[in-house]
Design a protein around this motif. Structure first.
Motif, PDB file in Angstrom:
ATOM      1  N   PRO A   1       0.747  -1.279  -0.012  1.00 54.20           N
ATOM      2  CA  PRO A   1       0.156   0.009   0.033  1.00 54.20           C
ATOM      3  C   PRO A   1       0.712   1.213   0.017  1.00 54.20           C
ATOM      4  O   PRO A   1       0.519   2.301  -0.548  1.00 54.20           O
ATOM      5  CB  PRO A   1      -0.807  -0.128   1.287  1.00 54.20           C
ATOM      6  N   LEU A   2       2.046   1.184   0.552  1.00 56.52           N
ATOM      7  CA  LEU A   2       2.897   2.437   0.565  1.00 56.52           C
ATOM      8  C   LEU A   2       3.325   2.716  -0.845  1.00 56.52           C
ATOM      9  O   LEU A   2       3.478   4.011  -1.114  1.00 56.52           O
ATOM     10  CB  LEU A   2       4.307   2.288   1.493  1.00 56.52           C
TER      11      LEU A   2
ATOM     12  N   THR B   1       2.427   8.420  -0.185  1.00 53.88           N
ATOM     13  CA  THR B   1       3.162   7.817   0.798  1.00 53.88           C
ATOM     14  C   THR B   1       4.549   7.049   0.263  1.00 53.88           C
ATOM     15  O   THR B   1       5.424   7.236   1.004  1.00 53.88           O
ATOM     16  CB  THR B   1       2.413   6.395   1.175  1.00 53.88           C
ATOM     17  N   PHE B   2       4.330   6.786  -1.086  1.00 54.59           N
ATOM     18  CA  PHE B   2       5.785   6.331  -1.730  1.00 54.59           C
ATOM     19  C   PHE B   2       6.804   7.417  -1.656  1.00 54.59           C
ATOM     20  O   PHE B   2       7.910   7.193  -1.213  1.00 54.59           O
ATOM     21  CB  PHE B   2       5.247   5.937  -3.215  1.00 54.59           C
TER      22      PHE B   2
ATOM     23  N   GLY C   1      13.892  -4.694  -0.873  1.00 53.71           N
ATOM     24  CA  GLY C   1      15.121  -3.796  -0.992  1.00 53.71           C
ATOM     25  C   GLY C   1      15.483  -3.234  -2.272  1.00 53.71           C
ATOM     26  O   GLY C   1      16.145  -2.079  -2.285  1.00 53.71           O
ATOM     27  N   PHE C   2      15.213  -3.900  -3.259  1.00 56.54           N
ATOM     28  CA  PHE C   2      15.439  -3.434  -4.731  1.00 56.54           C
ATOM     29  C   PHE C   2      14.729  -2.371  -5.122  1.00 56.54           C
ATOM     30  O   PHE C   2      15.060  -1.236  -5.469  1.00 56.54           O
ATOM     31  CB  PHE C   2      15.013  -4.528  -5.743  1.00 56.54           C
ATOM     32  N   ILE C   3      13.320  -2.290  -4.746  1.00 59.76           N
ATOM     33  CA  ILE C   3      12.424  -1.078  -4.964  1.00 59.76           C
ATOM     34  C   ILE C   3      12.591   0.137  -4.170  1.00 59.76           C
ATOM     35  O   ILE C   3      12.975   1.179  -4.819  1.00 59.76           O
ATOM     36  CB  ILE C   3      10.965  -1.781  -4.543  1.00 59.76           C
TER      37      ILE C   3
ATOM     38  N   SER D   1      16.653   1.465  -5.381  1.00 63.45           N
ATOM     39  CA  SER D   1      17.020   1.702  -6.924  1.00 63.45           C
ATOM     40  C   SER D   1      16.349   3.022  -6.874  1.00 63.45           C
ATOM     41  O   SER D   1      16.967   4.127  -7.317  1.00 63.45           O
ATOM     42  CB  SER D   1      16.417   0.766  -7.522  1.00 63.45           C
ATOM     43  N   VAL D   2      15.298   3.520  -6.185  1.00 64.14           N
ATOM     44  CA  VAL D   2      14.836   4.627  -6.327  1.00 64.14           C
ATOM     45  C   VAL D   2      15.582   5.517  -5.413  1.00 64.14           C
ATOM     46  O   VAL D   2      15.861   6.836  -5.895  1.00 64.14           O
ATOM     47  CB  VAL D   2      13.390   4.935  -5.896  1.00 64.14           C
ATOM     48  N   LEU D   3      16.066   5.194  -4.390  1.00 58.26           N
ATOM     49  CA  LEU D   3      16.922   6.141  -3.306  1.00 58.26           C
ATOM     50  C   LEU D   3      18.256   6.302  -4.423  1.00 58.26           C
ATOM     51  O   LEU D   3      19.097   7.346  -4.110  1.00 58.26           O
ATOM     52  CB  LEU D   3      17.052   5.219  -1.890  1.00 58.26           C
TER      53      LEU D   3
END
Length: 185
Positions: free
Chosen positions: A35-36, A42-43, A69-71, A74-76
């Motif tokens: 949901p985040l 929230t994302f 942790g990939f999600i 990678s965005v971070l």
């Protein structure tokens, strides 16, 4: 309109994490971050918490643990303008790897990383969705250190402190940052 200056970001996000009882087995309360990720507000809030934490640090790489942790990782990495390193379950990477075995509650598992994923002196943040028993986080840190990286900190969205993993991570000498925690499993 919400007053962001008085918003409890951790509580706000925690209230939007779904709890799925008895999954993947009886007695486990699965903390689902889906949901985040589905909600743009929230994302963004979640990623921004990590961005603001590390934007002043001299980070070279973000290492994300398979698979959630990939999600986040990678965005971070993208937001910090640094590289991303996947740490995967055994047998999923195509190039030469280093591996680290660790214990689970009900057996053993192995994670791997490419041998050229980082170099000595790289400053790395290790990230996953949650810390339960700490085995995956510690194995990932050992892999990075095998290749000479300096693991600045481990980070996760969720801490499950009653399972002892966050304490094990800290006892190993690795700093740990989590956004929120849950009592019980």
């Amino acid at each position: 309109m919400e007053n962001l200056s008085s918003l409890d970001f951790s509580g706000y996000l925690k209230n939007r994490i779904r709890t799925v009882p008895d999954w993947p087995q009886q007695g486990v309360m699965f903390r689902d971050i889906t949901p985040l990720l589905q909600n743009p507000k929230t994302f963004r809030m979640l990623i921004d918490i990590f961005v603001y934490r590390y934007m002043e640090e001299k980070v070279d790489l973000i290492a994300g643990l398979d698979a959630r942790g990939f999600i986040i990782g990678s965005v971070l990495a993208y937001e910090l303008n640094v590289g991303f390193v996947p740490i995967r379950k055994k047998g999923k990477l195509p190039f030469k790897t280093v591996s680290e075995e660790y214990e689970l509650e009900y057996g053993n598992a192995t994670v791997e990383m490419h041998t050229d994923a980082c170099k000595p002196g790289d400053r790395v943040v290790l990230i996953d969705d949650l810390v339960a028993t700490g085995g995956t986080m510690l194995a990932g840190a050992k892999l990075l250190k095998k290749l000479g990286a300096d693991v600045l900190e481990a980070a996760a969205i969720i801490d499950l402190p009653e399972l002892g993993g966050s304490q094990l991570v800290r006892d190993s000498g690795l700093e740990l940052f989590t956004v929120c925690s849950y009592d019980g499993h």
